[in-house]
Design a protein around this motif. Structure first.
Motif, PDB file in Angstrom:
ATOM      1  N   ASP A 153       0.882  -1.160  -0.081  1.00 13.34           N
ATOM      2  CA  ASP A 153       0.031  -0.197  -0.076  1.00 13.34           C
ATOM      3  C   ASP A 153       0.852   1.365  -0.071  1.00 13.34           C
ATOM      4  N   HIS A 154       2.202   1.243  -0.105  1.00 11.21           N
ATOM      5  CA  HIS A 154       3.119   2.425  -0.167  1.00 11.21           C
ATOM      6  C   HIS A 154       3.759   2.302  -1.588  1.00 11.21           C
ATOM      7  N   HIS A 155       4.214   3.684  -2.032  1.00 13.04           N
ATOM      8  CA  HIS A 155       4.622   3.790  -3.287  1.00 13.04           C
ATOM      9  C   HIS A 155       6.047   3.604  -3.056  1.00 13.04           C
ATOM     10  N   TRP A 156       6.751   2.615  -3.692  1.00 13.72           N
ATOM     11  CA  TRP A 156       8.218   2.257  -3.649  1.00 13.72           C
ATOM     12  C   TRP A 156       8.839   1.738  -4.880  1.00 13.72           C
ATOM     13  N   SER A 157      10.128   1.760  -4.938  1.00 12.61           N
ATOM     14  CA  SER A 157      10.938   1.516  -6.012  1.00 12.61           C
ATOM     15  C   SER A 157      12.163   0.728  -5.462  1.00 12.61           C
ATOM     16  N   ARG A 158      13.030   0.393  -6.521  1.00 13.19           N
ATOM     17  CA  ARG A 158      14.270   0.221  -6.182  1.00 13.19           C
ATOM     18  C   ARG A 158      15.185   1.192  -6.745  1.00 13.19           C
ATOM     19  N   LEU A 159      16.392   1.618  -5.627  1.00 10.63           N
ATOM     20  CA  LEU A 159      17.387   2.236  -6.187  1.00 10.63           C
ATOM     21  C   LEU A 159      18.240   1.591  -7.225  1.00 10.63           C
ATOM     22  N   VAL A 160      19.120   2.281  -7.846  1.00 12.73           N
ATOM     23  CA  VAL A 160      19.933   1.696  -8.937  1.00 12.73           C
ATOM     24  C   VAL A 160      20.818   0.473  -8.266  1.00 12.73           C
ATOM     25  N   THR A 161      21.158   0.818  -7.127  1.00 13.06           N
ATOM     26  CA  THR A 161      21.975  -0.227  -6.402  1.00 13.06           C
ATOM     27  C   THR A 161      21.120  -1.411  -5.933  1.00 13.06           C
ATOM     28  N   GLY A 162      19.799  -1.282  -6.035  1.00 13.80           N
ATOM     29  CA  GLY A 162      18.789  -2.509  -5.830  1.00 13.80           C
ATOM     30  C   GLY A 162      18.281  -2.365  -4.589  1.00 13.80           C
ATOM     31  N   GLU A 163      18.512  -1.592  -3.362  1.00 17.80           N
ATOM     32  CA  GLU A 163      17.739  -1.474  -2.323  1.00 17.80           C
ATOM     33  C   GLU A 163      16.372  -0.766  -2.400  1.00 17.80           C
TER      34      GLU A 163
END
Length: 186
Positions: free
Chosen positions: A116-126
């Motif tokens: 339920d929260h907007h998220w993605s991965r940093l270019v480093t994967g986290e």
């Protein structure tokens, strides 16, 4: 000229969580003691290869500005503890009152903390949540077992500040979320 001999100092012994003491607070006494000590609220995310995990923590503290170090602890009972024990990098999200929903999600067991929260991965994967007051990507440099928890020391590598901290802070005090702002200044 005679030399002055200095007595040799023995190195102090390292404290041990396993050490026995004649007297000790009970778990309930210790919890009651710290209920009255408010803590800032953060959500920590990581992925050690099996998918992202998140947890809410009130134990995040800065240790040093040069080098930029922070510490936090993870309960072994947390569903995220296994992943956090293996992750080489983590993201610490420093929350304010506008981020209460995320804090509550990270503190709720048995749910998908990313649904339920907007998220993605940093270019480093986290994994990183969007729209939070601030976050800092860190390299884990040390872990120490302490009772039923692990204390993690981390080196800050990258950060983002969306809100400068002039808003209302989010703290956890006496088992309740609190909003700190101009109204609570003394």
């Amino acid at each position: 000229m005679a030399s002055t001999a200095r007595p040799e100092r023995s190195a102090p012994s390292a404290p041990s969580a396993e050490r026995s003491f004649d007297a000790s607070l009970s778990a309930d006494e210790f919890k009651a003691l710290f209920r009255g000590h408010p803590g800032g609220v953060a959500v920590i995310t990581a992925d050690a290869g099996e998918g992202p995990v998140a947890l809410t923590a009130t134990s995040v503290s800065s240790v040093s500005a040069e080098p930029p170090l922070l510490i936090f602890s993870i309960s072994s009972q947390s569903s995220a503890s296994e992943t956090l024990s293996r992750a080489e990098t983590i993201v610490v999200h420093l929350l304010d009152a506008d981020d209460l929903s995320l804090a509550q999600t990270g503190a709720t067991s048995g749910i998908d903390r990313f649904a339920d929260h907007h998220w993605s991965r940093l270019v480093t994967g986290e994994p990183v949540y969007h729209g939070v007051r601030a976050w800092v990507r860190c390299a884990v440099i040390e872990r120490m077992d302490a009772g039923g928890s692990t204390v993690v020391a981390a080196h800050a590598l990258q950060s983002s500040i969306e809100r400068d901290g002039s808003g209302e802070a989010l703290v956890y005090h006496n088992r309740t979320w609190h909003r700190l702002g101009d109204h609570s200044a003394i």
